[in-house]
Scaffold this active site. Structure first.
Site, PDB file in Angstrom:
ATOM      1  N   GLY A   1       4.992 -10.266   4.078  1.00  0.00           N
ATOM      2  CA  GLY A   1       5.747 -10.154   5.328  1.00  0.00           C
ATOM      3  C   GLY A   1       5.024 -10.846   6.476  1.00  0.00           C
TER       4      GLY A   1
ATOM      5  N   GLY B   1      10.878  -2.904   5.625  1.00  0.00           N
ATOM      6  CA  GLY B   1      10.133  -4.167   5.567  1.00  0.00           C
ATOM      7  C   GLY B   1       9.764  -4.473   4.127  1.00  0.00           C
ATOM      8  CG  HIS B   2       6.910  -2.031   2.145  1.00  0.00           C
ATOM      9  ND1 HIS B   2       6.790  -0.942   2.981  1.00  0.00           N
ATOM     10  CD2 HIS B   2       5.685  -2.618   2.115  1.00  0.00           C
ATOM     11  CE1 HIS B   2       5.550  -0.860   3.418  1.00  0.00           C
ATOM     12  NE2 HIS B   2       4.852  -1.862   2.918  1.00  0.00           N
TER      13      HIS B   2
ATOM     14  CD  GLN C   1      -6.130  -3.525   2.460  1.00  0.00           C
ATOM     15  OE1 GLN C   1      -6.019  -4.007   1.339  1.00  0.00           O
ATOM     16  NE2 GLN C   1      -5.170  -3.651   3.373  1.00  0.00           N
TER      17      GLN C   1
ATOM     18  CG  MET D   1      -1.930  -1.144   1.162  1.00  0.00           C
ATOM     19  SD  MET D   1      -3.472  -0.805   2.012  1.00  0.00           S
ATOM     20  CE  MET D   1      -2.892  -0.521   3.664  1.00  0.00           C
TER      21      MET D   1
HETATM   22  P1  AMP Z   1       1.420  -2.927   3.473  1.00  0.00           P
HETATM   23  O1  AMP Z   1       2.027  -1.924   2.556  1.00  0.00           O
HETATM   24  O2  AMP Z   1       1.452  -2.534   4.909  1.00  0.00           O
HETATM   25  O3  AMP Z   1       0.072  -3.420   3.000  1.00  0.00           O
HETATM   26  O4  AMP Z   1       2.374  -4.209   3.406  1.00  0.00           O
HETATM   27  C1  AMP Z   1       2.738  -4.784   2.185  1.00  0.00           C
HETATM   28  C2  AMP Z   1       3.547  -6.025   2.475  1.00  0.00           C
HETATM   29  O5  AMP Z   1       4.697  -5.661   3.235  1.00  0.00           O
HETATM   30  C3  AMP Z   1       2.779  -7.062   3.294  1.00  0.00           C
HETATM   31  O6  AMP Z   1       3.101  -8.361   2.816  1.00  0.00           O
HETATM   32  C4  AMP Z   1       3.315  -6.852   4.677  1.00  0.00           C
HETATM   33  O7  AMP Z   1       3.240  -7.995   5.496  1.00  0.00           O
HETATM   34  C5  AMP Z   1       4.770  -6.494   4.378  1.00  0.00           C
HETATM   35  N1  AMP Z   1       5.363  -5.794   5.524  1.00  0.00           N
HETATM   36  C6  AMP Z   1       4.884  -4.709   6.166  1.00  0.00           C
HETATM   37  N2  AMP Z   1       5.666  -4.405   7.222  1.00  0.00           N
HETATM   38  C7  AMP Z   1       6.664  -5.310   7.237  1.00  0.00           C
HETATM   39  C8  AMP Z   1       7.779  -5.538   8.076  1.00  0.00           C
HETATM   40  N3  AMP Z   1       8.057  -4.770   9.138  1.00  0.00           N
HETATM   41  N4  AMP Z   1       8.608  -6.574   7.793  1.00  0.00           N
HETATM   42  C9  AMP Z   1       8.358  -7.387   6.726  1.00  0.00           C
HETATM   43  N5  AMP Z   1       7.311  -7.220   5.898  1.00  0.00           N
HETATM   44  C10 AMP Z   1       6.470  -6.205   6.147  1.00  0.00           C
END
Ligand code: AMP
Length: 283
Positions: free
Chosen positions: A147, A36-37, A61, A30
């Site tokens: 993640g 993390g990304h 969502q 997103m």
């Molecule tokens: P989001 O942008 O928050 O929807 O996350 C996109 C992807 O990045 C999802 O698969 C999350 O689980 C992963 N993600 C977000 N935060 C982390 C993190 N701290 N470590 C690893 N993966 C992450």
């Protein structure tokens, strides 16, 4: 790096990769990208010929009370990171393209979506499974990277893929944390210093549960009490749940089993954070 802004553009791109028999690594996000990304993109880069990252703040969502309007967005920073990590393409759809006026189909994973996050955000996972189904159809990736931070989300998507016979390989990657243990999250940037200290308690609570298990505690309720104790006398944050459950079904357990997950969600003012630790135990 190609920037693809329409469903038509990603389809054309996908067909070209297919014609060249290129393996596609897919990282759905997103945006407001952090390390993390970055780790997911790097992992995709290692495993696949070509890497596509999607950036889409999916309105479906978010609950009406959620922070859709305030969700962090910084496209130019995101594109810089994608370029640096050598992504080949970034898909940045418009919501009008993905959800046109006549849109009326959603995808629901029933049981697994109703627990924990589902109790607090009843339509959240339906939004996730609907957008993930659409994205998997458009991108048709060889491998998709998620993640562990969003552990329940991963299990829900895995169930979706299994139940609908989707031809998708899902890879779960470790949670990336700040040096003090706080799981990276796009929402962390909204934490004031005192709130950040509160947020850190979530990880400390999970660690305290893990420690209790390591010392031999097997009663799940007692492990949960150890975790909750970390928050005692701290009134600025609100625990949505802090539980010990079976790692595949997310059902509550009475005794810690070989595959157990500690799951937690915390609200600090308007900011909601989640975290988890998966624990293997020799019974
Ligand atoms: P989001 O942008 O928050 O929807 O996350 C996109 C992807 O990045 C999802 O698969 C999350 O689980 C992963 N993600 C977000 N935060 C982390 C993190 N701290 N470590 C690893 N993966 C992450």
């Amino acid at each position: 790096m190609r920037i693809l802004r329409t469903t038509q553009a990603i389809r054309t791109w996908q067909h070209r990769q297919n014609a060249h028999k290129t393996s596609i690594g897919f990282v759905p996000t997103m945006g407001a990208l952090h390390d993390g990304h970055r780790s997911l993109i790097a992992r995709a880069r290692k495993s696949c010929d070509t890497v596509v990252v999607s950036i889409f703040v999916n309105p479906l969502q978010f609950e009406p009370s959620d922070d859709f309007g305030h969700y962090p967005r910084d496209l130019s920073k995101d594109l810089t990171m994608c370029r640096k990590e050598k992504a080949d393409a970034v898909f940045i759809p418009q919501w009008q393209d993905l959800y046109p006026h006549e849109f009326q189909t959603t995808v629901t994973v029933n049981k697994l979506s109703q627990r924990w996050e589902g109790e607090h955000r009843p339509t959240h996972f339906q939004g996730v499974t609907t957008i993930v189904t659409k994205l998997l159809n458009l991108v048709q990736p060889s491998q998709t990277f998620f993640g562990q931070k969003d552990y329940q989300q991963f299990l829900v998507i895995r169930q979706l893929v299994k139940d609908l016979e989707l031809d998708a390989k899902l890879t779960l990657c470790p949670t990336i944390r700040d040096a003090d243990g706080l799981a990276l999250s796009s929402r962390n940037q909204y934490l004031l210093p005192a709130q950040r200290q509160q947020a850190l308690l979530l990880y400390q609570a999970l660690l305290s549960g893990k420690q209790a298990i390591k010392k031999g505690e097997r009663r799940a309720r007692v492990v949960e009490k150890h975790m909750a104790a970390i928050f005692e006398a701290k009134h600025q944050s609100h625990i949505d749940y802090l539980v010990c459950c079976e790692a595949k079904t997310l059902e509550p357990i009475s005794r810690v089993q070989s595959n157990t997950v500690l799951l937690g969600a915390l609200r600090i003012g308007a900011i909601r954070l989640i975290d988890n630790l998966v624990i293997s135990v020799r019974e």
